[in-house]
Design a protein around this motif. Structure first.
Motif, PDB file in Angstrom:
ATOM      1  N   ARG A 253       0.847  -1.184   0.000  1.00 42.90           N
ATOM      2  CA  ARG A 253       0.000   0.000   0.000  1.00 42.90           C
ATOM      3  C   ARG A 253       0.886   1.238   0.000  1.00 42.90           C
ATOM      4  O   ARG A 253       2.064   1.180   0.381  1.00 42.90           O
ATOM      5  N   ILE A 254       0.325   2.348  -0.444  1.00 44.18           N
ATOM      6  CA  ILE A 254       1.040   3.613  -0.424  1.00 44.18           C
ATOM      7  C   ILE A 254       0.214   4.605   0.375  1.00 44.18           C
ATOM      8  O   ILE A 254      -1.011   4.693   0.220  1.00 44.18           O
ATOM      9  N   ASP A 255       0.877   5.295   1.299  1.00 40.29           N
ATOM     10  CA  ASP A 255       0.194   6.211   2.202  1.00 40.29           C
ATOM     11  C   ASP A 255       0.939   7.523   2.278  1.00 40.29           C
ATOM     12  O   ASP A 255       2.156   7.583   2.048  1.00 40.29           O
ATOM     13  N   PRO A 256       0.238   8.587   2.648  1.00 43.89           N
ATOM     14  CA  PRO A 256       0.949   9.815   2.994  1.00 43.89           C
ATOM     15  C   PRO A 256       1.842   9.546   4.196  1.00 43.89           C
ATOM     16  O   PRO A 256       1.460   8.811   5.115  1.00 43.89           O
ATOM     17  N   GLY A 257       3.041  10.113   4.212  1.00 44.80           N
ATOM     18  CA  GLY A 257       3.979   9.812   5.285  1.00 44.80           C
ATOM     19  C   GLY A 257       4.537  11.054   5.958  1.00 44.80           C
ATOM     20  O   GLY A 257       4.451  12.179   5.459  1.00 44.80           O
ATOM     21  N   GLY A 258       5.149  10.815   7.108  1.00 49.69           N
ATOM     22  CA  GLY A 258       5.666  11.890   7.938  1.00 49.69           C
ATOM     23  C   GLY A 258       4.881  11.910   9.231  1.00 49.69           C
ATOM     24  O   GLY A 258       3.666  11.672   9.246  1.00 49.69           O
ATOM     25  N   LYS A 259       5.567  12.190  10.329  1.00 51.54           N
ATOM     26  CA  LYS A 259       4.933  12.065  11.629  1.00 51.54           C
ATOM     27  C   LYS A 259       3.756  13.026  11.804  1.00 51.54           C
ATOM     28  O   LYS A 259       2.687  12.637  12.260  1.00 51.54           O
ATOM     29  N   GLY A 260       3.932  14.272  11.427  1.00 51.10           N
ATOM     30  CA  GLY A 260       2.824  15.207  11.545  1.00 51.10           C
ATOM     31  C   GLY A 260       1.677  14.867  10.611  1.00 51.10           C
ATOM     32  O   GLY A 260       0.499  15.024  10.952  1.00 51.10           O
ATOM     33  N   VAL A 261       2.025  14.404   9.412  1.00 51.10           N
ATOM     34  CA  VAL A 261       1.009  13.965   8.455  1.00 51.10           C
ATOM     35  C   VAL A 261       0.156  12.859   9.069  1.00 51.10           C
ATOM     36  O   VAL A 261      -1.084  12.871   8.976  1.00 51.10           O
ATOM     37  N   ASN A 262       0.801  11.879   9.714  1.00 50.32           N
ATOM     38  CA  ASN A 262       0.056  10.791  10.332  1.00 50.32           C
ATOM     39  C   ASN A 262      -0.839  11.285  11.462  1.00 50.32           C
ATOM     40  O   ASN A 262      -1.953  10.780  11.646  1.00 50.32           O
ATOM     41  N   VAL A 263      -0.361  12.254  12.231  1.00 50.12           N
ATOM     42  CA  VAL A 263      -1.208  12.827  13.285  1.00 50.12           C
ATOM     43  C   VAL A 263      -2.462  13.437  12.664  1.00 50.12           C
ATOM     44  O   VAL A 263      -3.586  13.203  13.133  1.00 50.12           O
TER      45      VAL A 263
ATOM     46  N   VAL B 226      -0.793  22.869  18.234  1.00 47.70           N
ATOM     47  CA  VAL B 226       0.120  22.762  17.093  1.00 47.70           C
ATOM     48  C   VAL B 226       1.040  21.591  17.384  1.00 47.70           C
ATOM     49  O   VAL B 226       1.779  21.600  18.372  1.00 47.70           O
ATOM     50  N   ALA B 227       0.966  20.563  16.550  1.00 49.32           N
ATOM     51  CA  ALA B 227       1.805  19.371  16.714  1.00 49.32           C
ATOM     52  C   ALA B 227       2.976  19.461  15.740  1.00 49.32           C
ATOM     53  O   ALA B 227       2.775  19.434  14.522  1.00 49.32           O
ATOM     54  N   CYS B 228       4.189  19.608  16.278  1.00 46.66           N
ATOM     55  CA  CYS B 228       5.405  19.736  15.475  1.00 46.66           C
ATOM     56  C   CYS B 228       6.116  18.394  15.500  1.00 46.66           C
ATOM     57  O   CYS B 228       6.558  17.961  16.565  1.00 46.66           O
ATOM     58  N   CYS B 229       6.241  17.748  14.360  1.00 44.54           N
ATOM     59  CA  CYS B 229       6.601  16.329  14.382  1.00 44.54           C
ATOM     60  C   CYS B 229       7.646  15.956  13.342  1.00 44.54           C
ATOM     61  O   CYS B 229       7.554  16.363  12.178  1.00 44.54           O
ATOM     62  N   GLY B 230       8.607  15.130  13.779  1.00 42.50           N
ATOM     63  CA  GLY B 230       9.523  14.493  12.861  1.00 42.50           C
ATOM     64  C   GLY B 230      10.885  15.156  12.805  1.00 42.50           C
ATOM     65  O   GLY B 230      11.184  16.149  13.466  1.00 42.50           O
ATOM     66  N   SER B 231      11.736  14.556  11.980  1.00 39.07           N
ATOM     67  CA  SER B 231      13.093  15.059  11.798  1.00 39.07           C
ATOM     68  C   SER B 231      13.072  16.308  10.924  1.00 39.07           C
ATOM     69  O   SER B 231      12.107  16.570  10.200  1.00 39.07           O
ATOM     70  N   LEU B 232      14.156  17.059  10.992  1.00 38.47           N
ATOM     71  CA  LEU B 232      14.288  18.253  10.169  1.00 38.47           C
ATOM     72  C   LEU B 232      15.017  17.914   8.871  1.00 38.47           C
ATOM     73  O   LEU B 232      15.987  17.161   8.879  1.00 38.47           O
ATOM     74  N   PRO B 233      14.578  18.474   7.764  1.00 35.65           N
ATOM     75  CA  PRO B 233      15.292  18.238   6.503  1.00 35.65           C
ATOM     76  C   PRO B 233      16.593  19.016   6.464  1.00 35.65           C
ATOM     77  O   PRO B 233      16.857  19.886   7.301  1.00 35.65           O
TER      78      PRO B 233
END
Length: 329
Positions: free
Chosen positions: A32-42, A132-139
């Protein structure tokens, strides 16, 4: 309304495989293919619960357009900041026992102008957000202090901040007093610079994060449950899980449950555990809907089992860098 910020989003393709055999040609039993990224999942979990959410993120290239389209199909409002680089694509392989092997792409390098545009997009919209949920690594291109600046701006707009990141980005942001931080056991150990072997070790580490600036710490301890350490003390919660299908995004689902339930106190902790337990029983990074939850299976207590050994203790060597960062003014 819950606004999410994902500085390095992705398209996530998940393959279910019989076994991970290095060097072999593997045939997936499902994908399956899903939108990804921690904030996206929230945002996906919040939307599945019937609440309004706005997802802020940099988007670039065909993958960025595809990501925005997938989120729109789930009824999620997207505030995309155009960037010249391409949104990354990640691959996960999940075995029948739940073992996950994940390959994360690096993602685009943001320019200084793009980094500021992302901050401005959050600042312009956070005034109407409950959280405001700030999530994941920084690019690449964003310094560790970028989250600290984001927390400061969102606080000035009157929003409460949930921060789910790790390493220097976490320690730098603590001085801006995020309302809740959400590390897992490994990230918690990294933040204090020492191994964690018991639930009590995790409680002490969470208390140190509070002393460094976090108002509350929601710590995921994997199969052992979750901790909430705040001004009212420490609380522990868990739920049985019959079969782990995929743990991709389970921590993000937990944070969504916590925020949907108000973001404070034992009730929110119980919701976090219910969402996390439901997520690991779903394929890929599929986020749970209310029908997937079993709130009655969750147990909570303020009699925290401090001596209980962690099922997956964090015993690897840890540098003192994060601990020193926490001591900086």
């Amino acid at each position: 309304m819950i606004l999410t910020v994902t500085p390095n989003p992705s398209l996530d393709r998940t393959y279910e495989i019989p076994a991970l055999d290095r060097g072999a040609v593997l045939r997936a039993t499902a994908d399956r293919i899903d939108p990804g990224g921690k904030g996206v999942n929230v945002s996906r979990a919040v939307a599945a619960a019937g609440h309004r959410t706005l997802a802020v993120m940099p988007l670039g290239g065909p993958a960025g357009a595809a990501l925005a389209g997938l989120l729109g199909a789930e009824g999620i409002e997207v505030a995309g900041v155009p960037v010249t680089g391409h949104t990354r694509s990640n691959i996960s392989a999940v075995e029948p026992d739940g073992t996950l092997t994940k390959i994360n792409a690096t993602g685009p390098e943001l320019t200084a102008a793009e980094a500021e545009a992302l901050l401005a997009a959050v600042g312009a919209r956070s005034g109407g957000a409950d959280w405001v949920a700030c999530c994941g690594s920084l690019p690449r291109g964003l310094p560790p202090e970028w989250y600290a600046e984001l927390v400061a701006r969102a606080h000035r707009a009157g929003a409460r901040i949930a921060l789910d990141t790790s390493g220097p980005s976490l320690t730098a942001a603590l001085r801006e007093r995020p309302d809740v931080v959400k590390p897992n056991a490994e990230e918690l150990a990294q933040a204090v610079g020492r191994p964690l072997a018991t639930v009590g070790d995790a409680v002490k580490a969470a208390e140190e994060l509070r002393a460094a600036g976090a108002r509350a710490v929601l710590a995921s301890l994997g199969a052992d449950g979750q901790l909430l350490v705040d001004g009212a003390g420490a609380h522990f919660a868990g739920a049985p899980v019959a079969t782990v299908r995929s743990n991709v995004g389970a921590g993000d689902a937990s944070l969504a449950g916590f925020l949907v339930a108000g973001g404070t106190g034992v009730r929110a902790l119980a919701a976090a555990v219910a969402y996390g337990a439901a997520a690991v029983q779903l394929p890929g990074s599929l986020m749970p809907a209310p029908a997937d939850l079993v709130p009655a299976a969750v147990t909570t207590t303020d009699d925290v089992p401090l001596a209980r050994p962690l099922t997956e203790p964090v015993n690897r060597a840890l540098s003192s860098g994060s601990r020193e960062d926490m001591r900086r003014p």
